[in-house]
Scaffold this active site. Structure first.
Site, PDB file in Angstrom:
ATOM      1  N   CYS A 116       0.815  -1.230   0.000  1.00 38.02           N
ATOM      2  CA  CYS A 116       0.000   0.000   0.000  1.00 38.02           C
ATOM      3  C   CYS A 116       0.842   1.271   0.000  1.00 38.02           C
ATOM      4  O   CYS A 116       0.335   2.350  -0.279  1.00 38.02           O
ATOM      5  CB  CYS A 116      -0.936   0.022   1.200  1.00 38.02           C
ATOM      6  SG  CYS A 116      -2.006  -1.397   1.259  1.00 38.02           S
ATOM      7  N   HIS A 258      -3.313   6.836   3.682  1.00 40.24           N
ATOM      8  CA  HIS A 258      -3.746   5.593   3.040  1.00 40.24           C
ATOM      9  C   HIS A 258      -5.137   5.245   3.578  1.00 40.24           C
ATOM     10  O   HIS A 258      -5.404   5.364   4.766  1.00 40.24           O
ATOM     11  CB  HIS A 258      -2.749   4.477   3.351  1.00 40.24           C
ATOM     12  CG  HIS A 258      -3.202   3.133   2.892  1.00 40.24           C
ATOM     13  ND1 HIS A 258      -3.686   2.919   1.616  1.00 40.24           N
ATOM     14  CD2 HIS A 258      -3.279   1.936   3.531  1.00 40.24           C
ATOM     15  CE1 HIS A 258      -4.022   1.646   1.492  1.00 40.24           C
ATOM     16  NE2 HIS A 258      -3.787   1.026   2.642  1.00 40.24           N
ATOM     17  N   ASN A 288     -10.319  -0.261   0.610  1.00 43.81           N
ATOM     18  CA  ASN A 288      -8.859  -0.172   0.524  1.00 43.81           C
ATOM     19  C   ASN A 288      -8.406  -0.746  -0.810  1.00 43.81           C
ATOM     20  O   ASN A 288      -8.486  -1.951  -1.018  1.00 43.81           O
ATOM     21  CB  ASN A 288      -8.265  -0.958   1.702  1.00 43.81           C
ATOM     22  CG  ASN A 288      -6.752  -1.017   1.680  1.00 43.81           C
ATOM     23  OD1 ASN A 288      -6.109  -0.554   0.740  1.00 43.81           O
ATOM     24  ND2 ASN A 288      -6.173  -1.592   2.723  1.00 43.81           N
TER      25      ASN A 288
HETATM   26  N1  ACO Z   1     -18.469  -9.168  10.174  1.00 45.42           N
HETATM   27  C1  ACO Z   1     -18.874  -9.476  11.410  1.00 45.42           C
HETATM   28  N2  ACO Z   1     -18.013  -9.831  12.390  1.00 45.42           N
HETATM   29  C2  ACO Z   1     -16.705  -9.836  12.096  1.00 45.42           C
HETATM   30  C3  ACO Z   1     -16.216  -9.529  10.811  1.00 45.42           C
HETATM   31  C4  ACO Z   1     -17.155  -9.184   9.827  1.00 45.42           C
HETATM   32  N3  ACO Z   1     -16.798  -8.840   8.576  1.00 45.42           N
HETATM   33  N4  ACO Z   1     -14.877  -9.615  10.840  1.00 45.42           N
HETATM   34  C5  ACO Z   1     -14.517  -9.982  12.071  1.00 45.42           C
HETATM   35  N5  ACO Z   1     -15.622 -10.139  12.824  1.00 45.42           N
HETATM   36  C6  ACO Z   1     -15.708 -10.524  14.241  1.00 45.42           C
HETATM   37  C7  ACO Z   1     -14.496 -11.304  14.694  1.00 45.42           C
HETATM   38  O1  ACO Z   1     -14.651 -12.675  14.414  1.00 45.42           O
HETATM   39  C8  ACO Z   1     -14.511 -11.021  16.183  1.00 45.42           C
HETATM   40  O2  ACO Z   1     -15.454 -11.857  16.825  1.00 45.42           O
HETATM   41  P1  ACO Z   1     -15.096 -12.513  18.256  1.00 45.42           P
HETATM   42  O3  ACO Z   1     -14.940 -11.349  19.184  1.00 45.42           O
HETATM   43  O4  ACO Z   1     -16.288 -13.372  18.504  1.00 45.42           O
HETATM   44  O5  ACO Z   1     -13.825 -13.260  18.037  1.00 45.42           O
HETATM   45  C9  ACO Z   1     -15.034  -9.585  16.274  1.00 45.42           C
HETATM   46  O6  ACO Z   1     -15.726  -9.340  15.023  1.00 45.42           O
HETATM   47  C10 ACO Z   1     -13.952  -8.556  16.460  1.00 45.42           C
HETATM   48  O7  ACO Z   1     -12.925  -8.812  15.536  1.00 45.42           O
HETATM   49  P2  ACO Z   1     -11.639  -7.917  15.429  1.00 45.42           P
HETATM   50  O8  ACO Z   1     -10.718  -8.474  14.388  1.00 45.42           O
HETATM   51  O9  ACO Z   1     -11.068  -7.664  16.796  1.00 45.42           O
HETATM   52  O10 ACO Z   1     -12.314  -6.552  14.904  1.00 45.42           O
HETATM   53  P3  ACO Z   1     -11.664  -5.149  14.731  1.00 45.42           P
HETATM   54  O11 ACO Z   1     -12.453  -4.141  15.421  1.00 45.42           O
HETATM   55  O12 ACO Z   1     -10.164  -5.180  14.973  1.00 45.42           O
HETATM   56  O13 ACO Z   1     -11.869  -4.881  13.163  1.00 45.42           O
HETATM   57  C11 ACO Z   1     -10.591  -4.936  11.140  1.00 45.42           C
HETATM   58  C12 ACO Z   1     -11.282  -5.757  12.201  1.00 45.42           C
HETATM   59  C13 ACO Z   1     -11.628  -4.105  10.434  1.00 45.42           C
HETATM   60  C14 ACO Z   1      -9.932  -5.895  10.154  1.00 45.42           C
HETATM   61  C15 ACO Z   1      -9.524  -4.011  11.797  1.00 45.42           C
HETATM   62  O14 ACO Z   1      -8.714  -4.738  12.678  1.00 45.42           O
HETATM   63  C16 ACO Z   1      -8.632  -3.319  10.781  1.00 45.42           C
HETATM   64  O15 ACO Z   1      -9.064  -2.522   9.982  1.00 45.42           O
HETATM   65  N6  ACO Z   1      -7.319  -3.606  10.834  1.00 45.42           N
HETATM   66  C17 ACO Z   1      -6.382  -2.986   9.906  1.00 45.42           C
HETATM   67  C18 ACO Z   1      -6.406  -3.739   8.637  1.00 45.42           C
HETATM   68  C19 ACO Z   1      -5.732  -3.015   7.521  1.00 45.42           C
HETATM   69  O16 ACO Z   1      -5.584  -1.820   7.530  1.00 45.42           O
HETATM   70  N7  ACO Z   1      -5.321  -3.773   6.510  1.00 45.42           N
HETATM   71  C20 ACO Z   1      -4.815  -3.212   5.323  1.00 45.42           C
HETATM   72  C21 ACO Z   1      -3.353  -3.276   5.265  1.00 45.42           C
HETATM   73  S1  ACO Z   1      -2.754  -2.469   3.886  1.00 45.42           S
HETATM   74  C22 ACO Z   1      -2.158  -3.564   2.722  1.00 45.42           C
HETATM   75  O17 ACO Z   1      -0.958  -3.596   2.492  1.00 45.42           O
HETATM   76  C23 ACO Z   1      -3.067  -4.471   1.948  1.00 45.42           C
END
Ligand code: ACO
Length: 331
Positions: A116, A258, A288
Site C-alpha cells: 500500500c 492511506h 482499501n
Molecule cells: N463481520 C462481522 N463480524 C466480524 C467480521 C465481519 N466482517 N470480521 C470480524 N468479525 C468478528 C471477529 O470474528 C470477532 O469476533 P469474536 O470477538 O467473537 O472473536 C469480532 O468481530 C472482532 O474482531 P476484530 O478483528 O477484533 O475486529 P476489529 O475491530 O479489529 O476490526 C478490522 C477488524 C476491520 C480488520 C480491523 O482490525 C482493521 O481494519 N485492521 C487494519 C487492517 C488493515 O488496515 N489492513 C490493510 C493493510 S494495507 C495492505 O498492504 C493491503
C-alpha cells in the site's frame, strides 16, 4: 538541483459496485458491522476480462493524468508502477502499461513492491530522478485488483478491499514556481512481515493443489496487529516529515492518508490534533485499494476543487512489510 511538481492527475474505478449488503450474502457479516468497524459502505470490483485488468485501469488513469499535464506519450521518460496485483508475474505491469499507452520511446519502466506504500515510494523515487535532472516527465502509478487475491469466504479481509487505479505525472518545475515536492520520508519495519501476507505462490513455496484447497494463495491478515502498526507508522511518518519541514500539523492544508479503515484515519487525525475536514477520505466509497488509494484521493480532491494551487498536501502511507512513507508537496 531541479524541483519537481505534480502536473497532472488521473484515476479509474471499475464499473461494478459491491455494497455491504452484497457482502452479507456471501459471508456472515452485516452492513452495520462493516460500517461501524471500517467506515466502508461500497467498494468497486474490476472485470479483468472486459477492459478492467490492472494495466487497463492504470492506462485509463495515466491518460487522464497526461491530458491534464499536457504531455504526450513521447514525453514520458519513466514509469514507476506500485502494485502487488500485476496482470501476470512476468512481464512486469509497467511494461504492459507502456505498451497500452502507446509509449514507443523505450523509456525506463519498473514495478515497485511496497504494497500500500507503493505510490508514496514511487513518488519519492520519481522526485529524485527529476531533482537530479535525469528526467523531466515521469508517470507514477498505483493500481490494484485486490479482488483477485482476497479469500471471499474470509469475512475478516474480504470486506476491506476493492479495485482501482490512480496516477500522477511528476514534471520538472521552474525555479520561480511555488508548486513543488517539499520532502519525503520512507521506511519499513520488517518485524511485521507475518501479519499481512500471501503464504504461497512465491519462489520459496510454489503453489500446490493443496495450497489452493487450503486457500493459502490469498491475503492472510491479523487485523488488530496491522491496525497498531498502521497508526504507529503513519503518525511517525507525519511527525518526522513535519519536523524536517519545520511545520506544525495544521500548517498543512490537506492530509491524504492511506485509506484502509476510517478508524485508523480518525485515530491519526486525533493524535495529530488535525482541524476537522483536513483529511481527504475515500475509504467509505472505495474501500482499501492498496497502492491506488492515495493517487485516487489526490485526483478526486484536485478535480473537485478542494486542493487548490499553492496549498500544501501531506501523503501518508503504510502497507504489508510493514512499509511506510510520507510525501509533502505544494500543489
Ligand atoms: N463481520 C462481522 N463480524 C466480524 C467480521 C465481519 N466482517 N470480521 C470480524 N468479525 C468478528 C471477529 O470474528 C470477532 O469476533 P469474536 O470477538 O467473537 O472473536 C469480532 O468481530 C472482532 O474482531 P476484530 O478483528 O477484533 O475486529 P476489529 O475491530 O479489529 O476490526 C478490522 C477488524 C476491520 C480488520 C480491523 O482490525 C482493521 O481494519 N485492521 C487494519 C487492517 C488493515 O488496515 N489492513 C490493510 C493493510 S494495507 C495492505 O498492504 C493491503
Amino acid at each position: 538541483m531541479y524541483k519537481s511538481k505534480i502536473t497532472g492527475t488521473g484515476s479509474y474505478l471499475p464499473k461494478k459496485i459491491m455494497t455491504n449488503e452484497d457482502l452479507s450474502k456471501i459471508v456472515e457479516t452485516s452492513s452495520e458491522w462493516i460500517l461501524e468497524r471500517t467506515g466502508i459502505e461500497t467498494r468497486y470490483i474490476a472485470d479483468t476480462k472486459n477492459g478492467e485488468s490492472n494495466s487497463d485501469m492504470a492506462a485509463i488513469a495515466c491518460k487522464k493524468a497526461m491530458d491534464m499535464a499536457g504531455v504526450e506519450a513521447k514525453d514520458i521518460e519513466m514509469i514507476v508502477f506500485g502494485t502487488c496485483t500485476p496482470d501476470r508475474r512476468l512481464p512486469h505491469a509497467s511494461a504492459e502499461l507502456q505498451r497500452k499507452l502507446g509509449i514507443e520511446n523505450e523509456c525506463a519502466c519498473f514495478d515497485l513492491g511496497a504494497a500500500c506504500s507503493g505510490f508514496v515510494y514511487g513518488m519519492t523515487i520519481a522526485d529524485n530522478f527529476i531533482k537530479t535532472g535525469t528526467y523531466k516527465n515521469i508517470l507514477v502509478v498505483g493500481a490494484e485488483v485486490l479482488s483477485s487475491i482476497v479469500d471471499w469466504s474470509d469475512r475478516g479481509t474480504c470486506i476491506l478491499f476493492g479495485d482501482g487505479a490512480g496516477a500522477v505525472v511528476l514534471g520538472r518545475a521552474d525555479e520561480n514556481e511555488t508548486s513543488e515536492v517539499l520532502g519525503a520520508t520512507l521506511g519499513c519495519d520488517g518485524s511485521g512481515t507475518e501479519y499481512l501476507k500471501i503464504e504461497t505462490g512465491g519462489s520459496s513455496s510454489p503453489l500446490t493443489h493443496e495450497d489452493i484447497d487450503a486457500k493459502n494463495n490469498f491475503i492472510q491478515m491479523e487485523g488488530r496487529t496491522v491496525f497498531k502498526y498502521a497508526t504507529r507508522t503513519m503518525i511517525g511518518n507525519a511527525m518526522k516529515l513535519l519536523d524536517q519541514s519545520k511545520m506544525e500539523p495544521n500548517d498543512v492544508d490537506w492530509y491524504i492518508p492511506h485509506q484502509a479503515n476510517i478508524r485508523i484515519i480518525e485515530y491519526i487525525a486525533k493524535k495529530l490534533r488535525l482541524q476537522d475536514g483536513k483529511c481527504v477520505v475515500t475509504v467509505n466509497k472505495y474501500g482499501n485499494n492498496s497502492s491506488a488509494t492515495i493517487p485516487i484521493a489526490i485526483d478526486e480532491a484536485i478535480r473537485d476543487g478542494r486542493i487548490k494551487r499553492g496549498q500544501t498536501v501531506m501523503l501518508d502511507a503504510f502497507g504489508a512489510g510493514v512499509t511506510t512513507g510520507a510525501v509533502l508537496f505544494r500543489f
